[in-house]
Design an enzyme around this catalytic site. Structure first.
Site, PDB file in Angstrom:
ATOM      1  N   TYR A  35      47.144 -18.558 -10.076  1.00 51.25           N
ATOM      2  CA  TYR A  35      45.786 -18.510  -9.522  1.00 51.25           C
ATOM      3  C   TYR A  35      44.775 -19.195 -10.436  1.00 51.25           C
ATOM      4  CZ  TYR A  35      46.218 -15.308  -5.559  1.00 51.25           C
ATOM      5  OH  TYR A  35      46.500 -14.739  -4.354  1.00 51.25           O
TER       6      TYR A  35
ATOM      7  N   LYS B 278      60.673 -13.672 -10.954  1.00 54.24           N
ATOM      8  CA  LYS B 278      61.639 -14.626 -10.401  1.00 54.24           C
ATOM      9  C   LYS B 278      62.332 -15.272 -11.603  1.00 54.24           C
ATOM     10  CE  LYS B 278      63.552 -16.818  -6.934  1.00 54.24           C
ATOM     11  NZ  LYS B 278      64.433 -16.138  -5.955  1.00 54.24           N
TER      12      LYS B 278
ATOM     13  N   ASP C 160      62.207 -11.840  -4.308  1.00 51.11           N
ATOM     14  CA  ASP C 160      62.745 -11.923  -2.943  1.00 51.11           C
ATOM     15  C   ASP C 160      63.466 -10.623  -2.579  1.00 51.11           C
ATOM     16  OD1 ASP C 160      64.574 -12.636  -4.897  1.00 51.11           O
ATOM     17  OD2 ASP C 160      65.535 -14.224  -3.735  1.00 51.11           O
TER      18      ASP C 160
ATOM     19  N   ASP D 179      49.936 -10.400  -5.059  1.00 50.07           N
ATOM     20  CA  ASP D 179      49.137 -10.667  -3.855  1.00 50.07           C
ATOM     21  C   ASP D 179      50.014 -10.498  -2.618  1.00 50.07           C
ATOM     22  OD1 ASP D 179      46.951 -11.598  -2.261  1.00 50.07           O
ATOM     23  OD2 ASP D 179      47.998 -13.523  -2.115  1.00 50.07           O
TER      24      ASP D 179
ATOM     25  N   ASP E 236      50.226  -6.964   0.203  1.00 49.61           N
ATOM     26  CA  ASP E 236      50.033  -6.980   1.658  1.00 49.61           C
ATOM     27  C   ASP E 236      51.224  -6.324   2.352  1.00 49.61           C
ATOM     28  OD1 ASP E 236      47.610  -8.317   1.412  1.00 49.61           O
ATOM     29  OD2 ASP E 236      48.039  -9.686   3.079  1.00 49.61           O
TER      30      ASP E 236
HETATM   31  C1  IPM Z   1      43.453 -10.261  -2.424  1.00 47.60           C
HETATM   32  C2  IPM Z   1      43.025 -11.461  -1.625  1.00 47.60           C
HETATM   33  C3  IPM Z   1      42.519 -12.527  -2.583  1.00 47.60           C
HETATM   34  C4  IPM Z   1      43.664 -12.931  -3.491  1.00 47.60           C
HETATM   35  C5  IPM Z   1      41.897 -13.758  -1.897  1.00 47.60           C
HETATM   36  C6  IPM Z   1      40.809 -13.375  -0.922  1.00 47.60           C
HETATM   37  C7  IPM Z   1      41.400 -14.763  -2.890  1.00 47.60           C
HETATM   38  O1  IPM Z   1      44.063 -11.926  -0.838  1.00 47.60           O
HETATM   39  O2  IPM Z   1      42.596  -9.669  -3.102  1.00 47.60           O
HETATM   40  O3  IPM Z   1      44.623  -9.914  -2.379  1.00 47.60           O
HETATM   41  O4  IPM Z   1      44.473 -13.792  -3.126  1.00 47.60           O
HETATM   42  O5  IPM Z   1      43.750 -12.383  -4.583  1.00 47.60           O
HETATM   43 MG    MG Z   2      45.798 -10.718  -0.907  1.00 52.87          MG
END
Ligand code: IPM
Ligand code: MG
Length: 369
Positions: A145, A191, A223, A247, A251
Site C-alpha cells: 500500500y 505467502k 490462499d 484488507d 472483508d
Molecule cells: C479498508 C478499505 C481501504 C483499504 C480503502 C478504502 C483504501 O478497503 O479499510 O479495508 O484498502 O485499506
Molecule cells: Mg478493505
C-alpha cells in the site's frame, strides 16, 4: 467529586451513511458521558467526498490538525459515486490512507464475532458460525500500500512491497499481547512460499513469539487461509496479517457474521493519548463503507459505529467499564429483537437508524447509577 479531564474526540462523519451512523454514535458517547460523569468534547471536521466538495481536497490540513490535537478520532465512511473514477488524481479514499500514514496508525484491529441471535443471517450454515470470535490484526502503514508506484506510459505499471524487521516486530507484538487477553492463539498469514517479504515476516513473527511462550503460533499461507476461514472459522483467535492480505481477509471474515453493519474497527498508533493515562491515540470506524445506494434513507445499521465507540473508550481512553456498558447495551437491544433491515430475518419488523441509536441510549440506562 474531582473534576474529570476533558477527552477531545475528533468526529469525521465523511460521506453517505457515514453521516447517519456517526450521528447515532455521538448520541451514545454523550449518553456514556452523562451516565459515567465523563467530559467528552466532540469536534467535527470534513473528510472524503464531503471535504472535496467544500475544499477540493479529501483530507484538508485543518482536519488533520484537529485529529492531531485530539485523544481519538471517530470516523464514519468515505466514498461518493461522483468521485468514483479510480484513475482520478484525487479520490475520497486517499483521506483514509493519508490519515493512517500521517497519524502513524500502524495497527488495525477488526474483531469479528457472531451474536447468537444473528447466526441465522450468515451466508454460512449457523452451526459453522455460531461462536465465531476472532480478531484480524492488520499491519496498516507498510507493505504494498505504501510502496513506490510507477506508471510507465500505458504499457507497464509497478507497485513495490517492502517490510522492515521493525514494522513486522511491532505489529506482531500487538497480536501476541491481544491473544494473551483472549484464547492465546495467533495465526500469522503470509505467502512465504513465493514472497521475500513474507519470508522475513515469518521469521520475525517466530522470533517475537519466543517472548510469548504461553501463546500458540501457527502460520498459514494466505490462499489456504481464505479456505480455512470458511471451513472452520471458529478455530481462529487472532489473525495476524500484512496490509494487503489483511484488507482482503477482513472483508472475507466480515461476511461470516452476515452483515458488515455490525462490525467495528480500531486503528492504533504508538503514542499515548494526550490527556488520559493508559490509552493510546487511535482512529475508530465501522468497517462498512459509505453505501451510497442506501444513504439518506434512515435504514443503515448504526451498531458498527456504536461498537466503534466502545473500542474508542477501551483503547484510547482506557475506560473499560464504559466500553463494556456500550457493548452490553448493544447486546441487550439485539436480544430484545430489534433489527435494522440488514440484520432482520425475512418478515421480521425493522427499526430505523435513529430508532436503533435511541434504543442503545435507552439500554445504557442514562441517569442510573
Ligand atoms: C479498508 C478499505 C481501504 C483499504 C480503502 C478504502 C483504501 O478497503 O479499510 O479495508 O484498502 O485499506
Ligand atoms: Mg478493505
Amino acid at each position: 467529586m474531582t473534576k474529570q479531564p476533558t477527552c477531545r474526540i475528533a468526529v469525521l462523519p465523511g460521506d453517505g451513511i457515514g453521516v447517519e451512523v456517526i450521528a447515532e454514535a455521538e448520541k451514545v458517547l454523550r449518553a456514556v458521558g452523562e451516565r459515567f460523569g465523563r467530559q467528552f468534547l466532540l469536534e467535527r471536521a470534513l473528510v472524503g467526498g464531503a471535504a472535496m466538495d467544500a475544499t477540493g481536497e479529501p483530507l484538508p490540513e485543518s482536519t488533520l490538525a484537529l485529529c492531531r490535537s485530539s485523544d481519538a478520532v471517530l470516523f464514519g465512511a468515505v466514498g461518493n459515486p461522483k468521485y468514483d473514477d479510480p484513475r482520478a488524481k484525487v479520490r475520497p479514499e486517499q483521506a483514509l490512507l493519508g490519515l493512517r500514514k500521517s497519524l502513524g496508525l500502524f495497527a488495525n484491529l477488526r474483531p469479528v464475532w457472531v451474536h447468537p441471535a444473528l447466526a441465522d443471517i450468515s451466508p454460512l450454515r449457523p452451526e459453522l458460525v455460531r461462536g465465531v470470535d476472532l480478531v484480524v490484526v492488520r499491519e496498516l502503514t507498510g507493505g504494498i500500500y505504501f510502496g513506490q508506484p510507477r506508471v510507465e506510459g500505458s504499457e507497464r505499471a509497478v507497485d513495490t512491497m517492502a517490510y522492515t524487521r521493525a514494522e513486522v516486530e511491532r505489529i506482531a507484538h500487538v497480536a501476541f499481547r491481544l491473544a494473551r487477553g483472549r484464547r492465546r492463539k495467533v495465526t500469522s498469514v503470509d505467502k512465504a512460499n513465493v514472497l521475500a517479504c513474507s519470508r522475513l515476516w515469518r521469521s520475525v513473527v517466530e522470533e517475537v513469539a519466543r517472548d510469548y511462550p504461553d501463546v500458540q503460533l501457527e502460520h498459514l499461507l494466505v490462499d489456504a487461509a481464505t479456505m480455512h476461514l470458511i471451513k472452520r472459522p471458529r478455530d481462529f483467535d487472532v489473525l495476524l496479517t500484512g496490509n494487503m492480505f489483511g484488507d482482503i481477509l477482513s472483508d472475507e471474515t466480515s461476511v461470516l457474521t452476515g452483515s458488515m453493519g455490525m462490525l467495528p474497527s480500531a486503528s492504533l498508533g504508538t503514542s499515548p493519548s494526550a490527556s488520559l493515562g493508559g490509552g493510546r491515540f487511535g482512529l475508530y470506524e465501522p468497517i462498512h463503507g459509505s453505501a451510497p445506494d442506501i444513504a439518506g434513507k434512515g435504514i443503515a445499521n448504526p451498531l458498527a459505529a456504536i461498537l466503534s465507540v466502545a473500542m474508542l473508550l477501551r483503547h484510547s481512553l482506557a475506560m473499560e467499564a464504559e466500553a463494556r456498558a456500550v457493548e452490553a447495551a448493544v447486546a441487550a437491544v439485539l436480544d430484545a429483537g430489534h433489527r435494522t433491515p440488514d440484520i432482520a430475518a425475512p418478515g421480521q419488523p425493522t427499526v430505523t437508524t435513529q430508532q436503533m441509536g435511541a434504543l442503545v441510549v435507552e439500554a445504557l440506562g442514562v441517569g442510573r447509577a
